[in-house]
Design a protein around this motif. Structure first.
Motif, PDB file in Angstrom:
ATOM      1  N   VAL A  34       0.868  -1.166   0.000  1.00 19.31           N
ATOM      2  CA  VAL A  34       0.000   0.000   0.000  1.00 19.31           C
ATOM      3  C   VAL A  34       0.909   1.221   0.000  1.00 19.31           C
ATOM      4  CG1 VAL A  34      -1.786   1.250   1.273  1.00 19.31           C
ATOM      5  CG2 VAL A  34      -1.770  -1.241   1.272  1.00 19.31           C
ATOM      6  N   GLU A  36       1.265   5.765  -0.926  1.00 22.28           N
ATOM      7  CA  GLU A  36       0.646   7.055  -1.228  1.00 22.28           C
ATOM      8  C   GLU A  36       0.887   7.395  -2.693  1.00 22.28           C
ATOM      9  OE1 GLU A  36       0.634  10.172   2.207  1.00 22.28           O
ATOM     10  OE2 GLU A  36       2.664   9.433   1.911  1.00 22.28           O
ATOM     11  N   SER A  37      -0.186   7.698  -3.409  1.00 22.80           N
ATOM     12  CA  SER A  37      -0.082   8.023  -4.833  1.00 22.80           C
ATOM     13  C   SER A  37      -0.649   9.413  -5.092  1.00 22.80           C
ATOM     14  CB  SER A  37      -0.848   6.999  -5.674  1.00 22.80           C
ATOM     15  OG  SER A  37      -2.233   7.278  -5.645  1.00 22.80           O
ATOM     16  N   ASP A  39      -3.292   9.938  -6.431  1.00 21.58           N
ATOM     17  CA  ASP A  39      -4.743   9.815  -6.254  1.00 21.58           C
ATOM     18  C   ASP A  39      -5.112   9.249  -4.892  1.00 21.58           C
ATOM     19  OD1 ASP A  39      -5.420  10.695  -8.884  1.00 21.58           O
ATOM     20  OD2 ASP A  39      -4.835   8.736  -9.657  1.00 21.58           O
ATOM     21  N   LYS A  42      -3.103   3.608  -2.632  1.00 23.64           N
ATOM     22  CA  LYS A  42      -3.377   2.522  -3.576  1.00 23.64           C
ATOM     23  C   LYS A  42      -2.703   1.258  -3.073  1.00 23.64           C
ATOM     24  CE  LYS A  42      -3.739   5.071  -7.926  1.00 23.64           C
ATOM     25  NZ  LYS A  42      -3.160   5.218  -9.263  1.00 23.64           N
ATOM     26  N   ASN A  43      -3.189   0.111  -3.533  1.00 18.92           N
ATOM     27  CA  ASN A  43      -2.476  -1.132  -3.267  1.00 18.92           C
ATOM     28  C   ASN A  43      -2.257  -1.847  -4.592  1.00 18.92           C
ATOM     29  OD1 ASN A  43      -4.044  -3.792  -3.510  1.00 18.92           O
ATOM     30  ND2 ASN A  43      -5.537  -2.499  -2.462  1.00 18.92           N
ATOM     31  N   LEU A  44      -1.202  -2.626  -4.630  1.00 19.25           N
ATOM     32  CA  LEU A  44      -0.819  -3.275  -5.883  1.00 19.25           C
ATOM     33  C   LEU A  44      -1.137  -4.764  -5.896  1.00 19.25           C
ATOM     34  CD1 LEU A  44       2.523  -1.395  -6.543  1.00 19.25           C
ATOM     35  CD2 LEU A  44       0.294  -1.037  -7.591  1.00 19.25           C
TER      36      LEU A  44
END
Length: 91
Positions: A34, A36-37, A39, A42-44
């Protein structure tokens, strides 16, 4: 934790690599990265640690990181509780 000026509001492609293995009992283990993006968080997706016979490297390439420290961390490995966190990480 990273320097407050690192990827703070400017995004460049980065790679994050972890090296892990399951615990001695070879319990099922895994996590998601997880981060910080641009947007929000996010998690991959989920990564299952294959076994405890050797160390396993997992690398993610991230093109939209924005490490502003909104929640006190920039990225984390989440194992969804105490069930799948039975792994060691090489540092």
């Amino acid at each position: 934790m990273v320097d407050p000026g690192f990827l703070s509001y400017t995004s460049e492609p980065i790679e994050i690599t972890v090296v892990v293995r399951r615990n001695a009992a070879n319990d099922n283990a895994g996590f998601k990265l997880v981060y910080e993006s641009t947007d929000g968080f996010k998690n991959l997706g989920w990564y299952t640690v294959p076994d405890n016979k050797q160390w396993h490297a997992k690398t993610w390439r991230i093109t939209d990181a924005e490490f502003v420290g909104m929640w006190g961390y920039n990225f984390a490995l989440e194992s969804d509780g105490n069930v799948y966190n039975k792994y060691y990480m090489r540092v």
